[in-house]
Design a protein around this motif. Structure first.
Motif, PDB file in Angstrom:
ATOM      1  N   ARG A   1       0.829  -1.205   0.000  1.00 15.02           N
ATOM      2  CA  ARG A   1       0.000   0.000   0.000  1.00 15.02           C
ATOM      3  C   ARG A   1       0.864   1.256   0.000  1.00 15.02           C
ATOM      4  NH1 ARG A   1      -3.403   2.253  -0.032  1.00 15.02           N
ATOM      5  NH2 ARG A   1      -4.561   2.659   1.892  1.00 15.02           N
ATOM      6  N   TRP A   2       1.953   1.224   0.750  1.00 15.94           N
ATOM      7  CA  TRP A   2       2.827   2.390   0.837  1.00 15.94           C
ATOM      8  C   TRP A   2       3.499   2.666  -0.508  1.00 15.94           C
ATOM      9  CZ3 TRP A   2       3.728   6.781   2.695  1.00 15.94           C
ATOM     10  CH2 TRP A   2       4.991   7.388   2.679  1.00 15.94           C
ATOM     11  N   ARG A   3       3.909   1.631  -1.200  1.00 13.91           N
ATOM     12  CA  ARG A   3       4.547   1.826  -2.510  1.00 13.91           C
ATOM     13  C   ARG A   3       3.577   2.467  -3.494  1.00 13.91           C
ATOM     14  NH1 ARG A   3       7.297  -4.191  -2.696  1.00 13.91           N
ATOM     15  NH2 ARG A   3       9.129  -3.719  -1.399  1.00 13.91           N
ATOM     16  N   SER A   4       2.309   2.074  -3.417  1.00 13.89           N
ATOM     17  CA  SER A   4       1.336   2.694  -4.317  1.00 13.89           C
ATOM     18  C   SER A   4       1.149   4.170  -3.994  1.00 13.89           C
ATOM     19  CB  SER A   4      -0.001   1.949  -4.241  1.00 13.89           C
ATOM     20  OG  SER A   4      -0.589   2.109  -2.962  1.00 13.89           O
ATOM     21  N   VAL A   5       1.228   4.536  -2.716  1.00 13.36           N
ATOM     22  CA  VAL A   5       1.126   5.950  -2.327  1.00 13.36           C
ATOM     23  C   VAL A   5       2.316   6.721  -2.874  1.00 13.36           C
ATOM     24  CG1 VAL A   5       1.123   7.548  -0.368  1.00 13.36           C
ATOM     25  CG2 VAL A   5      -0.232   5.450  -0.266  1.00 13.36           C
ATOM     26  N   LEU A   6       3.508   6.147  -2.782  1.00 14.53           N
ATOM     27  CA  LEU A   6       4.698   6.805  -3.337  1.00 14.53           C
ATOM     28  C   LEU A   6       4.563   6.993  -4.842  1.00 14.53           C
ATOM     29  CD1 LEU A   6       7.579   5.011  -1.364  1.00 14.53           C
ATOM     30  CD2 LEU A   6       6.689   7.327  -1.002  1.00 14.53           C
ATOM     31  N   GLY A   7       3.985   5.976  -5.516  1.00 15.95           N
ATOM     32  CA  GLY A   7       3.785   6.104  -6.956  1.00 15.95           C
ATOM     33  C   GLY A   7       2.854   7.257  -7.297  1.00 15.95           C
ATOM     34  N   VAL A   8       1.816   7.448  -6.475  1.00 12.17           N
ATOM     35  CA  VAL A   8       0.907   8.572  -6.700  1.00 12.17           C
ATOM     36  C   VAL A   8       1.649   9.896  -6.535  1.00 12.17           C
ATOM     37  CG1 VAL A   8      -1.133   9.752  -5.792  1.00 12.17           C
ATOM     38  CG2 VAL A   8      -1.142   7.263  -6.041  1.00 12.17           C
ATOM     39  N   LEU A   9       2.508   9.990  -5.536  1.00 12.69           N
ATOM     40  CA  LEU A   9       3.234  11.234  -5.274  1.00 12.69           C
ATOM     41  C   LEU A   9       4.183  11.591  -6.419  1.00 12.69           C
ATOM     42  CD1 LEU A   9       4.153  10.838  -1.481  1.00 12.69           C
ATOM     43  CD2 LEU A   9       2.322  12.207  -2.476  1.00 12.69           C
ATOM     44  N   THR A  10       4.764  10.574  -7.085  1.00 13.82           N
ATOM     45  CA  THR A  10       5.741  10.872  -8.143  1.00 13.82           C
ATOM     46  C   THR A  10       5.104  11.522  -9.356  1.00 13.82           C
ATOM     47  OG1 THR A  10       5.490   8.676  -9.140  1.00 13.82           O
ATOM     48  CG2 THR A  10       7.180   8.928  -7.437  1.00 13.82           C
ATOM     49  N   GLY A  11       3.821  11.277  -9.586  1.00 17.06           N
ATOM     50  CA  GLY A  11       3.214  11.752 -10.825  1.00 17.06           C
ATOM     51  C   GLY A  11       2.314  12.952 -10.702  1.00 17.06           C
ATOM     52  N   ARG A  12       2.195  13.555  -9.519  1.00 10.58           N
ATOM     53  CA  ARG A  12       1.300  14.698  -9.345  1.00 10.58           C
ATOM     54  C   ARG A  12       2.078  16.001  -9.407  1.00 10.58           C
ATOM     55  NH1 ARG A  12      -3.425  13.540  -4.848  1.00 10.58           N
ATOM     56  NH2 ARG A  12      -4.391  11.763  -5.929  1.00 10.58           N
ATOM     57  N   ASP A  13       1.716  16.848 -10.357  1.00  8.77           N
ATOM     58  CA  ASP A  13       2.407  18.128 -10.510  1.00  8.77           C
ATOM     59  C   ASP A  13       2.139  19.067  -9.329  1.00  8.77           C
ATOM     60  OD1 ASP A  13       3.418  17.269 -12.878  1.00  8.77           O
ATOM     61  OD2 ASP A  13       1.840  18.186 -14.108  1.00  8.77           O
ATOM     62  N   THR A  14       1.019  18.845  -8.617  1.00  9.75           N
ATOM     63  CA  THR A  14       0.705  19.732  -7.494  1.00  9.75           C
ATOM     64  C   THR A  14       1.555  19.429  -6.255  1.00  9.75           C
ATOM     65  OG1 THR A  14      -1.072  18.212  -6.815  1.00  9.75           O
ATOM     66  CG2 THR A  14      -1.666  20.082  -8.237  1.00  9.75           C
ATOM     67  N   VAL A  15       2.245  18.295  -6.285  1.00  7.83           N
ATOM     68  CA  VAL A  15       3.111  17.921  -5.164  1.00  7.83           C
ATOM     69  C   VAL A  15       4.451  18.635  -5.325  1.00  7.83           C
ATOM     70  CG1 VAL A  15       4.325  16.011  -4.031  1.00  7.83           C
ATOM     71  CG2 VAL A  15       1.975  15.698  -4.872  1.00  7.83           C
ATOM     72  N   PRO A  16       4.988  19.256  -4.282  1.00 10.29           N
ATOM     73  CA  PRO A  16       6.276  19.954  -4.386  1.00 10.29           C
ATOM     74  C   PRO A  16       7.380  19.046  -4.898  1.00 10.29           C
ATOM     75  CG  PRO A  16       5.205  20.507  -2.318  1.00 10.29           C
ATOM     76  CD  PRO A  16       4.390  19.406  -2.935  1.00 10.29           C
ATOM     77  N   GLY A  17       8.342  19.643  -5.596  1.00 13.51           N
ATOM     78  CA  GLY A  17       9.411  18.875  -6.210  1.00 13.51           C
ATOM     79  C   GLY A  17      10.215  18.063  -5.217  1.00 13.51           C
ATOM     80  N   VAL A  18      10.466  18.604  -4.026  1.00 10.93           N
ATOM     81  CA  VAL A  18      11.286  17.882  -3.060  1.00 10.93           C
ATOM     82  C   VAL A  18      10.611  16.588  -2.622  1.00 10.93           C
ATOM     83  CG1 VAL A  18      10.345  19.109  -1.044  1.00 10.93           C
ATOM     84  CG2 VAL A  18      12.662  18.176  -0.955  1.00 10.93           C
ATOM     85  N   ILE A  19       9.273  16.574  -2.559  1.00 14.21           N
ATOM     86  CA  ILE A  19       8.562  15.359  -2.173  1.00 14.21           C
ATOM     87  C   ILE A  19       8.507  14.382  -3.336  1.00 14.21           C
ATOM     88  CG2 ILE A  19       6.354  14.453  -1.362  1.00 14.21           C
ATOM     89  CD1 ILE A  19       5.900  17.097   0.060  1.00 14.21           C
ATOM     90  N   ARG A  20       8.271  14.900  -4.556  1.00 14.57           N
ATOM     91  CA  ARG A  20       8.256  14.001  -5.722  1.00 14.57           C
ATOM     92  C   ARG A  20       9.613  13.339  -5.914  1.00 14.57           C
ATOM     93  NH1 ARG A  20       7.087  16.997 -10.653  1.00 14.57           N
ATOM     94  NH2 ARG A  20       7.327  18.953  -9.501  1.00 14.57           N
ATOM     95  N   GLY A  21      10.673  14.125  -5.806  1.00 13.20           N
ATOM     96  CA  GLY A  21      12.014  13.556  -5.950  1.00 13.20           C
ATOM     97  C   GLY A  21      12.297  12.495  -4.901  1.00 13.20           C
ATOM     98  N   ARG A  22      11.859  12.750  -3.658  1.00 11.66           N
ATOM     99  CA  ARG A  22      12.087  11.765  -2.607  1.00 11.66           C
ATOM    100  C   ARG A  22      11.288  10.499  -2.857  1.00 11.66           C
ATOM    101  NH1 ARG A  22      15.894  10.645   0.906  1.00 11.66           N
ATOM    102  NH2 ARG A  22      16.216  12.898   0.843  1.00 11.66           N
TER     103      ARG A  22
END
Length: 819
Positions: A641-662
């Protein structure tokens, strides 16, 4: 001594012995004066509530340094100390009285008034415990007073000294003490009775000469400065005069008073009983308890908090205890200490140091080499001019780590007695010297020590501080830094309101803290501490509060802060054999709520909030991994479940770059994201269409923190992408992204930064950038580089001792390993 003999020696009136607290010269002089005068009662500066504790000073198990501790019954944290060392005049007077069957009494302002008075005026606890105006004493400002006089400093300046301590040593500590003491020991009673009457006066005059001179000096100072800014002293002195009058009614003039020299003129002053009682009228009062507690030389040297404010208690103790040749004996101690620390110090060094110290004393016009002369001699002769070993001498000898002892018969709160019992059972003796303690929790005794230290920390008794274990990251090992400080006795008394045993008090305190906690993170941290301290009765209360708080708290940040402590608690529970099923269920529910709420919570954050959320993502990632390992209830799906949440974070432009990169980085580390995909995502974010600050934040999230530098070192594609993007940042935008990049790369280890610098210096063409060709750096390609592998075979063969005949076998073996 008869009344007539007393009258001939002193005239009418009591014997007032003005001293400097913790002065070995004063202590010797007090002993000599008491031996000569033989008073019928000895009055001491100190709280009268301690009179019942004086007989304990005769117990062999009561060994100074110790202190009288007074604390308010209803508020144990409000307390005061009256420290006594072996070289304190008051301690010498107490011992003399007990040895000669003479009553001893304290006559200072009662502690009941001292503690209540300090509470009303907002003074710190202990402000009245030792507020003599001596150098370094802990004296809080008196109400309405702007200037406070240090009488010793004034006398030293008058005598042409710039150092009050040196003046005091010269005029008191180093002049005639041995002669006076010997005369006291050889009192007239050992000579013919026909000579006693004539010799009494001469002997007493010699014994009292230093007190008379000091009284005269203090009298002149009191005439010039009055109370000297010590307004409370007027009240204290009024009480002392009343007690002195009462003693004279009982013992006539056969009364000796041992008090700070500053008070002697005030006690000699003629004041009416009505005036003194008027000063004491209306003082606040509190119910207090008193006992003896261990003290330390190190605490005596501190001039703040409860310190008595002397710079060199170890040196003073040496001066008091040395029967002769104090300089020679001191430098011998120094030599022994330096030898124990593997420094080459011979007898010749000691002899030369003694000569140099005596020469310096003669050049400086001092009667005897003091601490400054011996220190200069040690530095020059034994330390080769270095202050590093000299600091060790100061710490171990000049100050020292001597810790006093108190007998079991001394009054104590039940919690203190239970603690003492546990300390004996676990063989964990309190010591003033700081030391490290390594515990293996698989052993019963070490596990018991761990429980005790954790329970005391929960009660606010910081005897031990946990440290990171060296050489092991397992949960069955703990490292503690231990040091017993005198004020911990106050903390124990204060914690006594929670229970009579350490276990009971810690349990009650944990339950109360859980109910009073303001945040979810506080409750989860408390649950962790309960497991570490093994408080099974407190854990259900903490878990109930935790479940209620978690259900009501919708802030993802708060939930993310709380989860790591819960998961660590599961690991600790495994080591200590604690049932943590309920804890695991709460942790899993908390994790599920974080998974649902994290993506929306990451939208539209400013840079500071984005950085804080990035830290929460890291914490949750580590906690989920540990939760799956620690859980025994089938929570392995949480990682998916956590990996799927990380996958969502990588593809959302509204998420800050530092979080997407992490998020990309975490998925790459988990093996859920291939190198090619990671490079593609980096290429997208570093394209010209992305604003430079956003791209820089993405890079910080991706390669910041541990291991990020090694990613760039070993993956040429990622390094090439960063290099190409960075060289293409417009000049006007470079200043904006520079702080982010500097913060990212400055966190790398020096070796990693140096390697990256070398790779960047070579440039893409020389290092074989993947942007220009399909291959990578030599040694990092997809297939084995046979030429490079063959080059190391001769050296490996040599290291293994293989001869030429076995070369074929070796080649075949290494070829097999390579494939």
């Amino acid at each position: 001594m008869s009344d007539s003999e007393w009258g001939r020696a002193f005239g009418s009136g009591p014997l007032l012995l003005g001293v400097r607290h913790h002065g070995p010269g004063s202590a010797r002089a007090v002993r000599a004066a008491l031996d000569a005068a033989r008073p019928g009662v000895v009055l001491l500066e100190g709280p009268p509530e301690a009179d019942a504790l004086i007989p304990l000073a005769a117990d062999e198990d009561l060994r100074p340094p110790v202190a009288l501790l007074a604390h308010a019954v209803e508020e144990p944290g409000r307390s005061a100390f009256w420290p006594l060392a072996e070289f304190s005049p008051e301690w010498v007077a107490i011992r003399w009285a007990l040895e000669h069957g003479v009553p001893a009494r304290f006559i200072d302002l009662p502690a009941a008034h001292t503690l209540a008075w300090g509470s009303e005026e907002g003074e710190p606890p202990g402000a009245g415990a030792d507020d003599e105006p001596t150098p370094g004493a802990d004296i809080g400002p008196a109400p309405g007073a702007d200037v406070r006089v240090d009488p010793i400093a004034v006398l030293a300046e008058t005598g042409g000294y710039d150092d009050p301590e040196r003046w005091w040593e010269d005029v008191v500590e180093h002049r005639g003490a041995g002669t006076t003491e010997r005369r006291g020991a050889e009192g007239p009673e050992h000579r013919g009775t026909e000579h006693r009457g004539a010799e009494n006066s001469e002997h007493l005059d010699a014994a009292l000469a230093p007190f008379a001179a000091l009284e005269e000096a203090m009298g002149a100072l009191r005439e010039a400065y009055g109370a000297g800014g010590h307004a409370r002293d007027l009240v204290r002195e009024a009480h002392m005069r009343l007690q002195l009058r009462a003693a004279r009614r009982e013992f006539a003039d056969s009364v000796a008073v041992v008090c700070g020299a500053w008070h002697v003129p005030a006690l000699r002053q003629k004041a009416s009983v009505a005036a003194d009682r008027a000063l004491l009228k209306g003082l606040p009062k509190a119910k207090v308890d008193m006992t003896w507690v261990p003290w330390t030389h190190r605490r005596l040297s501190r001039s703040s908090g409860y310190g008595a404010g002397i710079d060199s208690p170890g040196w003073y103790g040496h001066l008091f205890g040395a029967p002769d040749r104090p300089v020679e004996r001191w430098l011998t101690k120094v030599a022994r200490l330096l030898r124990e620390e593997d420094r080459i110090v011979s007898s010749a060094h000691v002899i030369e140091a003694v000569r140099l110290a005596q020469t310096l004393a003669a050049m400086r016009g001092r009667p005897l080499a003091g601490l400054s002369e011996t220190t200069d001699a040690v530095r020059a002769v034994m330390c080769d001019g270095s202050d590093v070993p000299l600091a060790l001498v100061h710490d171990r000898l000049v100050v020292g780590d001597l810790l006093g002892e108190v007998p079991d018969a001394a009054p104590a709160v039940p919690l203190q007695r239970d603690l003492a019992r546990l300390q004996r059972r676990l063989r964990l003796k309190p010591e003033a010297l700081e030391r490290e303690l390594e515990l293996d929790l698989r052993k019963e005794t070490d596990a018991g020590r761990s429980r005790l230290l954790h329970r005391l920390r929960l009660l606010g008794v910081g005897w031990g501080e946990p440290r990171e274990s060296r050489g092991s990251t397992g949960t069955f090992r703990e490292t503690w830094r231990l040091r017993w400080e005198p004020e911990l006795s106050v903390r124990v008394a204060e914690a006594g309101v929670w229970g009579t045993t350490v276990l009971g008090a810690a349990t009650a305190k944990a339950e109360a803290d859980a109910v009073a906690a303001q945040s979810l993170a506080e409750v989860t941290a408390l649950a962790e501490r309960c497991l570490l301290a093994e408080l099974p009765n407190a854990l259900p209360v903490v878990m109930r509060v935790l479940a209620d708080r978690a259900a009501l708290d919708a802030d993802v940040g708060h939930l993310a802060q709380a989860l790591p402590a819960l998961v660590r608690s599961l690991r600790y529970g495994d080591v200590r054999g604690t049932d943590t099923v309920a804890l695991a269920e709460v942790a899993a529910g908390l994790a599920e709520r974080i998974f649902v709420g994290l993506p929306p919570a990451c939208a539209a954050l400013d840079p500071d909030a984005a950085e804080e959320m990035r830290r929460h993502v890291d914490d949750v990632h580590g906690a989920v991994g540990l939760l799956r390992e620690a859980s025994t209830t089938g929570h392995g799906h949480l990682r998916t479940r956590w990996r799927s949440v990380l996958g969502v974070l990588t593809g959302r432009d509204t998420v800050p770059g530092v979080i997407r990169g992490r998020a990309v980085r975490l998925l790459l580390d988990e093996g859920e994201l291939g190198q090619d995909e990671a490079a593609r995502l980096m290429g997208l974010v570093l394209s010209p269409g992305t604003a430079p600050p956003v791209a820089a934040a993405w890079i910080e999230g991706f390669v910041g923190g541990g291991g990020g530098g090694m990613l760039l070192v070993h993956d040429e594609r990622l390094l090439g992408l960063v290099d190409t993007w960075l060289t293409g940042v417009p000049a006007e935008a470079f200043t904006d992204v520079l702080p982010l990049l500097r913060r990212t790369f400055s966190a790398y280890e020096p070796g990693v930064r140096r390697t990256l610098g070398e790779l960047v210096r070579r440039g893409p063409a020389e290092r074989g950038s993947t942007l220009d060709r399909a291959g990578g750096l030599p040694g990092f390609a997809a297939e084995l580089d046979a030429v490079r592998a063959d080059a190391v075979l001769p050296l490996v063969r040599l290291l293994l001792g293989l001869d030429d005949d076995a070369s074929d076998t070796g080649d075949n073996y290494f070829a097999g390993v390579g494939t």
